[in-house]
Design a protein around this motif. Structure first.
Motif, short mmCIF file in Angstrom:
data_model
loop_
_atom_site.label_atom_id
_atom_site.label_comp_id
_atom_site.label_asym_id
_atom_site.label_seq_id
_atom_site.Cartn_x
_atom_site.Cartn_y
_atom_site.Cartn_z
N GLY A 172 -4.58 3.61 -4.35
CA GLY A 172 -4.39 2.17 -4.10
C GLY A 172 -3.41 1.58 -5.09
N TRP A 173 -3.65 1.89 -6.38
CA TRP A 173 -2.75 1.39 -7.43
C TRP A 173 -1.36 1.97 -7.27
CZ3 TRP A 173 -3.64 -2.71 -10.14
CH2 TRP A 173 -4.94 -3.09 -10.44
N GLN A 174 -1.31 3.26 -6.89
CA GLN A 174 -0.02 3.93 -6.74
C GLN A 174 0.82 3.26 -5.65
OE1 GLN A 174 -0.18 8.12 -5.76
NE2 GLN A 174 -0.52 8.58 -7.92
N ASP A 175 0.16 3.02 -4.50
CA ASP A 175 0.88 2.41 -3.37
C ASP A 175 1.34 0.99 -3.70
OD1 ASP A 175 0.45 4.73 -2.07
OD2 ASP A 175 -1.11 3.98 -0.74
N ALA A 200 13.18 1.51 0.81
CA ALA A 200 11.73 1.23 0.93
C ALA A 200 11.12 2.01 2.09
CB ALA A 200 11.51 -0.26 1.11
N LEU A 201 11.81 2.03 3.21
CA LEU A 201 11.24 2.72 4.37
C LEU A 201 11.23 4.24 4.17
CD1 LEU A 201 12.74 0.52 7.22
CD2 LEU A 201 10.37 0.62 6.48
N SER A 202 12.23 4.76 3.46
CA SER A 202 12.21 6.22 3.23
C SER A 202 11.06 6.60 2.31
CB SER A 202 13.55 6.69 2.66
OG SER A 202 13.74 6.11 1.40
N VAL A 203 10.63 5.66 1.45
CA VAL A 203 9.50 5.94 0.56
C VAL A 203 8.16 5.71 1.28
CG1 VAL A 203 8.32 5.18 -1.56
CG2 VAL A 203 10.80 5.42 -1.54
N PHE A 229 -1.53 -3.48 0.33
CA PHE A 229 -1.15 -2.10 0.03
C PHE A 229 -2.16 -1.47 -0.94
CE2 PHE A 229 2.97 -0.46 1.58
CZ PHE A 229 3.24 -1.46 2.49
N TRP A 230 -2.58 -2.25 -1.91
CA TRP A 230 -3.56 -1.74 -2.87
C TRP A 230 -4.86 -1.34 -2.15
CZ3 TRP A 230 -8.43 -3.60 -4.11
CH2 TRP A 230 -9.05 -2.96 -5.20
N HIS A 257 -2.10 -0.34 4.75
CA HIS A 257 -0.92 0.29 5.35
C HIS A 257 -1.22 1.72 5.82
CE1 HIS A 257 -1.15 1.58 1.24
NE2 HIS A 257 -0.20 2.47 1.40
N ASN A 258 -2.32 2.30 5.33
CA ASN A 258 -2.67 3.66 5.74
C ASN A 258 -3.60 3.68 6.94
OD1 ASN A 258 -1.18 4.94 3.72
ND2 ASN A 258 -2.84 4.67 2.24
#
Lengths: 157, 507
Positions: free
Chosen positions: A79-82, A113-116, B223-224, B228-229
């Motif tokens: 979550g933090w990573q995303d 951004a979209l490629s990531v 997102f956190w 999005h997943n």
């Protein structure tokens, strides 16, 4: 993390109060409430409440450590990573905006951004990265006559 | 008769081709904002506010108001089809909306939610038409002490409804009040917290903060939390040919539900801080307790969908009363609307309706039309919204960042404000994550300068004595109402939470 955020808030509150007490007067020359009247009340209240919230947070943390409690949806690491990825991409966009202007930086940012965030879908990502800036340009610059960020360096478009 | 002539005057202003186009765009955008989980009307309004700058004020306000109440219509589509509320006010609509869809009644559920929203919204506007002039009349006797108390009431009631922690709510509001003090003090001419910067002389502008907190902050939080997943989930299929329309029984069995939901929703909506979410949960709870078959609730009962839908739409109309007549926004969304009014040099309050009758009545008249437009869109454009639900968040996210950044820049062509928006977005994410309230911050940022001015005027009038607040009958009334609200609102909130928890536990 909560403690870090509260410490940052406390720093801000202390600085705000310091300026209110040092630079701004509580009463003006005619004895009426001055420029520092409201800021002093707000500043002191903020310092007291942030300290109180910090005590609560420390107590909660101790209880959580004892019970092995996990405190949130996205606290699994991913979550933090995303969220960090999106924040970093947004900050990159802020820098790109200043250098390349609204149109070009939006193409670069969306492509990146979209490629990531949406890897492997090259055609879809490329289409979004090109069509979206065109739509945004037409909407803001042409239809609404609102200004798009200008580029710092000279670009042919 | 005055009301009718004013309303007809408003209709004549609202019904121009260009205004109708703005209304249609606002209704569509509102529904789209409502459909996207994680984005509420406040985020939609803040992001799209800059887009309205080149427009005529009446058309712009009509469009923004349509986005505001249109989000209530849109939020329910996802509640019914994917069991995910588009925004918090449509949480209660999942309780019976999704079970109805699973029973093969998605079509009737979608149509009935549109009809219920239309009834709630329209009853709400009728009540605004009748009550707004009365509120306006009463509030004309108000002076600085009353305005200060009203601002406090708006903030306090919002804070007690935050739920997680009142302390964090108060801190959020204090941050907003502190930001509101930046700039030149208009009474003494002294610079406050400007640190020699020319950019800060005029104060911290509301738009970048609101866009950052509600737009980017909510996005980072989504997102956190992994939204999005999750993708769009499994969308319940519905057919336009077979059993799409509700039966006569659906309408007959819910006619009184609509009446009760509308009135309850409107009353709760008028109370600053209570809002559409509490209204919808309360309406659901009330309906189940009045029902002859409470056991059917949560399993696909039409009244369980209709009650919260009428209530949340009536509540969004009700919230316009304190905004228009007192100049006090009761929620983050109405705070953004207030900021929009102020951008065009308009100051909602007791004199607003008499000094700006074209705008006030044009807006009210447009709400009648807007609800009709939304009813039609809600029924006939469902396939379009189903397609929007399918757009993955990982594509939507970067696109929202672009709109937030370019929208903020377009206001004053200022890079500083754009960077401020990004900073507010990051702060907004941490605030959401740690239980603070971005809504209280924004409300305080809007109300702060008004509250400070009113407090200083009050202190000047009373020569520094706080006794003035209990010496004036109007002030005493406001204090009494505020205390009553502070006691009863948490109770209302608890009733709503209990309804939500019961449904969660049940299924």
């Amino acid at each position: 993390m909560r403690i870090v955020f509260l410490v940052a808030l406390l720093g801000g509150a202390v600085f705000y109060s310091y300026v209110a007490f040092i630079d701004l007067s509580f009463f003006n020359q005619r004895g009426r409430p001055g420029a520092g009247f409201f800021p002093r009340i707000v500043g002191v209240a903020m310092v007291v409440l942030v300290l109180w919230a910090m005590v609560d947070a420390l107590r909660d943390r101790r209880a959580a450590a004892t019970n092995g409690f996990h405190d949130g949806l996205g606290d699994t690491g991913s979550g933090w990573q995303d969220a960090a990825k999106l924040v970093l991409l947004a900050l990159t966009y802020a820098v790109l905006l200043r250098i390349f202007g609204g149109f070009v930086s939006t193409i670069i940012y969306l492509g990146l951004a979209l490629s990531v965030l949406n890897p492997g879908r090259h055609l879809q990502n490329a289409l979004v990265a090109v069509i979206m800036p065109i739509v945004v340009y037409l909407l803001f610059d042409r239809l609404l006559n609102a200004s798009m960020p200008p580029a710092l360096i000279d670009l042919p478009f | 008769m005055d009301i009718f002539s004013d309303l007809f005057m408003g209709l004549s202003i609202a019904i121009t081709p260009i205004n109708l186009v703005y209304l249609l765009i606002g209704a569509m955008v509102g529904m789209i904002v409502g459909v996207i989980p994680g984005f509420g009307p406040s985020a939609g309004l803040a992001i799209l506010l800059p887009v309205t700058f080149g427009m005529d004020p009446i058309g712009a306000i009509m469009m923004l108001a349509a986005i505001y109440y249109g989000a209530m219509y849109g939020g329910t589509i996802t509640s019914i089809l994917i069991n995910t509320p588009g925004e918090s006010a449509t949480v209660a609509s999942t309780f019976d909306g999704f079970p109805l869809a699973k029973k093969g009644r998605a079509g009737p559920a979608l149509v009935m939610q549109a009809v219920a929203s239309f009834v709630g919204g329209t009853v709400g506007v009728i009540l605004i038409t009748i009550l707004a002039p009365m509120f306006s009349q009463v509030s004309r006797s108000f002076g600085p002490p009353e305005y200060f108390l009203l601002a406090c009431m708006g903030l306090l009631t919002l804070i007690v409804m935050i739920g997680s922690s009142w302390k964090l709510g108060v801190i959020s509001a204090l941050i907003g009040l502190a930001l509101g003090t930046v700039g030149v003090d208009l009474e003494t001419g002294q610079g406050r917290y400007t640190f020699g910067s020319a950019e800060l002389i005029g104060g911290i502008y509301f738009i970048p903060i609101a866009i950052g907190l509600f737009g980017l902050g909510e996005l980072f939080y989504a997102f956190w939390s992994g939204l999005h997943n999750t993708g769009s989930g499994s969308i319940v299929q519905y057919s336009k040919e077979q059993r799409f329309w509700p039966t006569a029984q659906d309408f007959i069995s819910t006619k009184w539900t609509m009446v009760r939901g509308s009135v309850l929703g409107f009353v709760v909506g008028v109370i600053p801080g209570a809002g559409a979410t509490i209204a919808s949960l309360m309406a659901y709870s009330t309906e189940r307790s009045l029902s002859k078959h409470p056991e059917r609730f949560g399993k696909g009962e039409m009244a369980g969908l209709v009650a919260p839908e009428t209530a949340n739409n009536a509540a969004s109309s009700g919230a316009m009363i304190p905004l228009l007549t007192l100049g006090i926004p009761g929620s983050a969304s109405t705070a953004v609307l207030l900021a929009a009014f102020m951008l065009w040099g308009l100051r909602p309050g007791p004199l607003f309706m008499s000094q700006n009758p074209e705008l006030a009545w044009g807006l009210i008249a447009s709400m009648y039309l807007g609800n009709m437009v939304l009813l039609a869109i809600s029924i006939f454009a469902i396939p379009l919204f189903v397609q929007i639900i399918k757009v993955p968040y990982r594509i939507l996210g970067p696109a929202v960042v672009v709109i937030c950044a370019l929208g903020t820049f377009s206001v004053h062509a200022s890079f500083i404000e754009t960077y401020l928006m990004f900073a507010a977005g990051i702060v907004g994410f941490f605030m959401r994550r740690f239980g603070f309230s971005p809504a209280a911050l924004v409300l305080a940022l809007v109300l702060g300068p008004l509250a400070e001015e009113a407090l200083r005027q009050t202190m000047t009038i009373s020569r520094g004595s706080f006794a003035i607040f209990v010496q004036r009958p109007a002030s005493l009334w406001i204090i009494g109402i505020t205390i009553a609200l502070l006691v009863f609102l948490p109770i209302l909130g608890r009733i709503g939470s209990r309804a939500a928890n019961t449904e969660k536990a049940g299924g």
